[in-house]
Scaffold this motif. Structure first.
Motif, PDB file in Angstrom:
ATOM      1  N   SER A  15      20.870  77.823   3.493  1.00  0.00           N
ATOM      2  CA  SER A  15      19.783  78.586   2.869  1.00  0.00           C
ATOM      3  C   SER A  15      19.742  78.358   1.366  1.00  0.00           C
ATOM      4  CB  SER A  15      19.931  80.072   3.180  1.00  0.00           C
ATOM      5  OG  SER A  15      19.915  80.272   4.562  1.00  0.00           O
ATOM      6  N   PRO A  17      18.075  76.146  -2.073  1.00  0.00           N
ATOM      7  CA  PRO A  17      16.977  75.313  -2.567  1.00  0.00           C
ATOM      8  C   PRO A  17      17.463  73.980  -3.129  1.00  0.00           C
ATOM      9  CG  PRO A  17      17.538  76.930  -4.216  1.00  0.00           C
ATOM     10  CD  PRO A  17      18.417  77.207  -3.007  1.00  0.00           C
ATOM     11  N   LYS A  44      15.420  66.252   1.425  1.00  0.00           N
ATOM     12  CA  LYS A  44      14.639  67.488   1.411  1.00  0.00           C
ATOM     13  C   LYS A  44      14.288  67.934   2.823  1.00  0.00           C
ATOM     14  CE  LYS A  44      11.221  67.926  -1.415  1.00  0.00           C
ATOM     15  NZ  LYS A  44      10.033  67.635  -2.254  1.00  0.00           N
ATOM     16  N   ARG A  45      13.924  67.001   3.676  1.00  0.00           N
ATOM     17  CA  ARG A  45      13.599  67.341   5.059  1.00  0.00           C
ATOM     18  C   ARG A  45      14.819  67.916   5.771  1.00  0.00           C
ATOM     19  NH1 ARG A  45      11.634  62.652   8.630  1.00  0.00           N
ATOM     20  NH2 ARG A  45      13.847  62.420   9.003  1.00  0.00           N
ATOM     21  N   SER A  48      15.413  71.407   4.547  1.00  0.00           N
ATOM     22  CA  SER A  48      14.383  72.296   5.081  1.00  0.00           C
ATOM     23  C   SER A  48      14.625  72.612   6.557  1.00  0.00           C
ATOM     24  CB  SER A  48      13.010  71.651   4.901  1.00  0.00           C
ATOM     25  OG  SER A  48      12.006  72.456   5.451  1.00  0.00           O
ATOM     26  N   GLU A  49      15.004  71.607   7.329  1.00  0.00           N
ATOM     27  CA  GLU A  49      15.198  71.791   8.763  1.00  0.00           C
ATOM     28  C   GLU A  49      16.508  72.498   9.110  1.00  0.00           C
ATOM     29  OE1 GLU A  49      14.847  67.871  10.398  1.00  0.00           O
ATOM     30  OE2 GLU A  49      12.652  67.853  10.183  1.00  0.00           O
ATOM     31  N   GLY A  51      18.752  73.949   6.514  1.00  0.00           N
ATOM     32  CA  GLY A  51      19.221  74.882   5.501  1.00  0.00           C
ATOM     33  C   GLY A  51      20.471  74.400   4.792  1.00  0.00           C
ATOM     34  N   CYS A  53      22.545  71.829   2.299  1.00  0.00           N
ATOM     35  CA  CYS A  53      22.198  71.088   1.084  1.00  0.00           C
ATOM     36  C   CYS A  53      22.701  69.655   1.050  1.00  0.00           C
ATOM     37  CB  CYS A  53      22.715  71.831  -0.136  1.00  0.00           C
ATOM     38  SG  CYS A  53      24.521  71.899  -0.267  1.00  0.00           S
TER      39      CYS A  53
END
Length: 65
Positions: A15, A17, A44-45, A48-49, A51, A53
């Protein structure tokens, strides 16, 4: 350039960014094994998928071949 400690990855593992990039990522770009925009897009994908890093360039290249 030498990677990330397990404590740092654990702190931002889920979770987040953030995406991580290390020296191996940049070497793969400089050696033209992957384009920088593609590397960032895939990381990034993944974040996003999942969570998570962190995704290694070796995993990206292995999955893409």
């Amino acid at each position: 350039m030498s990677g990330f400690t397990s404590d740092a990855l654990d702190m931002y593992a889920y979770s987040t960014p953030f995406i991580t990039m290390d020296g191996l990522d940049f070497m793969a770009v400089l050696e033209q094994r992957i384009r920088l925009d593609e590397l960032i897009r895939r990381k990034k994908r993944h974040a996003s998928e999942t969570g998570h890093c962190s995704l290694t360039v070796a995993k990206i290249l292995a999955d893409g071949e």
